[in-house]
Design a protein around this motif. Structure first.
Motif, PDB file in Angstrom:
ATOM      1  N   ARG A 198     -42.098 115.769  69.074  1.00 25.07           N
ATOM      2  CA  ARG A 198     -40.736 115.626  69.765  1.00 25.07           C
ATOM      3  C   ARG A 198     -40.844 116.988  70.849  1.00 25.07           C
TER       4      ARG A 198
ATOM      5  N   ARG B 282     -42.620 112.470  81.190  1.00 21.45           N
ATOM      6  CA  ARG B 282     -41.579 111.400  80.361  1.00 21.45           C
ATOM      7  C   ARG B 282     -42.276 109.959  80.287  1.00 21.45           C
TER       8      ARG B 282
ATOM      9  N   GLU C  95     -41.814 106.429  79.188  1.00 19.34           N
ATOM     10  CA  GLU C  95     -40.616 105.616  78.766  1.00 19.34           C
ATOM     11  C   GLU C  95     -41.202 104.390  77.663  1.00 19.34           C
TER      12      GLU C  95
ATOM     13  N   LYS D 280     -41.967 106.551  62.736  1.00 21.51           N
ATOM     14  CA  LYS D 280     -40.691 107.083  62.751  1.00 21.51           C
ATOM     15  C   LYS D 280     -40.648 108.269  63.673  1.00 21.51           C
TER      16      LYS D 280
ATOM     17  N   LYS E  72     -42.722 108.666  66.346  1.00 21.93           N
ATOM     18  CA  LYS E  72     -42.826 108.007  67.773  1.00 21.93           C
ATOM     19  C   LYS E  72     -41.337 107.349  68.173  1.00 21.93           C
TER      20      LYS E  72
ATOM     21  N   GLU F 178     -38.399 108.295  67.400  1.00 24.02           N
ATOM     22  CA  GLU F 178     -37.679 109.461  67.800  1.00 24.02           C
ATOM     23  C   GLU F 178     -37.998 110.086  69.185  1.00 24.02           C
ATOM     24  N   MET F 179     -39.347 110.098  69.436  1.00 26.02           N
ATOM     25  CA  MET F 179     -39.835 110.568  70.830  1.00 26.02           C
ATOM     26  C   MET F 179     -39.338 109.497  71.753  1.00 26.02           C
ATOM     27  N   PHE F 180     -39.285 108.137  71.573  1.00 23.17           N
ATOM     28  CA  PHE F 180     -38.805 107.257  72.589  1.00 23.17           C
ATOM     29  C   PHE F 180     -37.345 107.116  72.466  1.00 23.17           C
ATOM     30  N   GLU F 181     -36.685 107.854  71.634  1.00 21.04           N
ATOM     31  CA  GLU F 181     -35.167 107.611  71.523  1.00 21.04           C
ATOM     32  C   GLU F 181     -35.044 105.932  71.099  1.00 21.04           C
ATOM     33  N   MET F 182     -35.833 105.519  70.322  1.00 16.46           N
ATOM     34  CA  MET F 182     -35.808 104.072  70.059  1.00 16.46           C
ATOM     35  C   MET F 182     -34.842 103.961  68.624  1.00 16.46           C
ATOM     36  N   ASN F 183     -33.955 102.924  68.515  1.00 16.53           N
ATOM     37  CA  ASN F 183     -33.269 102.573  67.232  1.00 16.53           C
ATOM     38  C   ASN F 183     -34.199 101.622  66.282  1.00 16.53           C
TER      39      ASN F 183
ATOM     40  N   HIS G 117     -34.929  97.928  67.663  1.00 21.88           N
ATOM     41  CA  HIS G 117     -36.120  97.748  68.631  1.00 21.88           C
ATOM     42  C   HIS G 117     -37.239  97.199  68.085  1.00 21.88           C
TER      43      HIS G 117
END
Length: 290
Positions: free
Chosen positions: A59, A114, A116, A232, A234, A236-241, A244
């Protein structure tokens, strides 16, 4: 593409266990990401100079300062630590440079890239066998996100001084037997690292590096990396929950069970998640905990 100074990563992780996933993910993915293009210039031509710089990991919590030798396709870690410690490290290095060259000035250029999270269409899930199918697709393939083709990827196509497998190493009287011998050889290799081809120093470096590589491969053991921890990280890096992953795993409950380590997934579903999150570590990596 090979790295030496594996001892620095092992020592840092031992002192800072929370950094394990970020550092191990980086070093395992490196040959399939930055390591593929590191030795080419902006015109895709081979470079003929020593590279040095920094990589931000995970991150962005950690950084690695590196040097790479383009002729031998090998790198070593100069420094590693947190981003906060990096600022202090750079300040110390600049003061050393300024003492040697009083007119030195500092200029900082930062490039932020960045990535996405990829767009995707949700495939249907066959609840009978748990596999994923695109519309009209057989069970022979699974396509989710943007798959990464690793078929022709090799570790930087490193020169022949390194065997392709540890078992291929030819034992000799010159092999490093003790930690002291290893550290002395490492210090000497770093001192010779910027040597250019067709010089006696380069020849000595070429002889030392396989011995160092063999010692590290057989005596310095890094912790095993859990694929779940990489997933986990990755996310966080992609701001995924977790939602997804529902279209891959099957339901919110199944995602929760997977992310808490209470349930495992099939190889196909794991690969689909890796494709989605740009995880480049091959699933057949024997050191990977799945």
């Amino acid at each position: 593409m090979y790295f030496i100074t594996k001892n620095k990563i092992a020592d840092y992780i031992a002192q800072h266990p929370e950094a394990k996933t970020a550092f191990l993910t980086w070093i395992k993915e490196f040959p399939y990401s930055q390591g593929k293009s590191l030795f080419k210039d902006h015109k895709n031509q081979p470079i003929d100079y020593i590279l040095n710089g920094w990589f931000d990991l995970g991150r962005g919590d950690y950084s690695v300062e590196f040097k790479f030798n383009p002729w031998l396709k090998i790198g070593y870690i100069v420094w590693l630590g947190t981003k906060a410690a990096l600022v202090e490290h750079q300040e110390r290095e600049f003061e050393k440079l300024k003492a040697k060259y009083p007119d030195s000035q500092r200029k900082v250029f930062t490039t932020t890239i960045r990535i996405e999270a990829p767009e995707f269409s949700e495939p249907s899930v066959n609840t009978e066998d748990g596999n994923l199918y695109e519309s009209g697709e057989s069970d022979e393939t699974v396509s989710v996100g943007i798959p990464v083709d690793l078929t022709n990827v090799h570790l930087g196509n490193a020169p022949e001084i390194f065997p392709s497998k540890i078992e291929d190493h030819i034992v000799s009287e010159f092999d490093l037997q003790t930690k002291t011998e290893y550290e002395n050889a490492l210090d000497r290799a770093i001192a010779l690292f910027e040597s250019k081809p067709d010089t006696p120093e380069f020849g000595e470096l070429s002889l030392l590096l396989p011995l160092i590589w063999h010692y590290e491969a057989t005596n310095i053991e890094l912790p095993r990396l859990a694929l779940l921890d990489v997933i986990k990280l990755k996310m966080e890096m992609f701001e995924m929950n977790p939602s997804h992953l529902t279209f891959i795993v099957g339901s919110d409950e199944e995602v929760s069970l997977f992310l808490t380590g209470k349930n495992t997934l099939s190889e196909k579903k794991l690969q689909a998640i890796c494709d989605l999150l740009y995880i480049l570590i091959p699933l057949n990596d024997k050191s990977l905990i799945k």
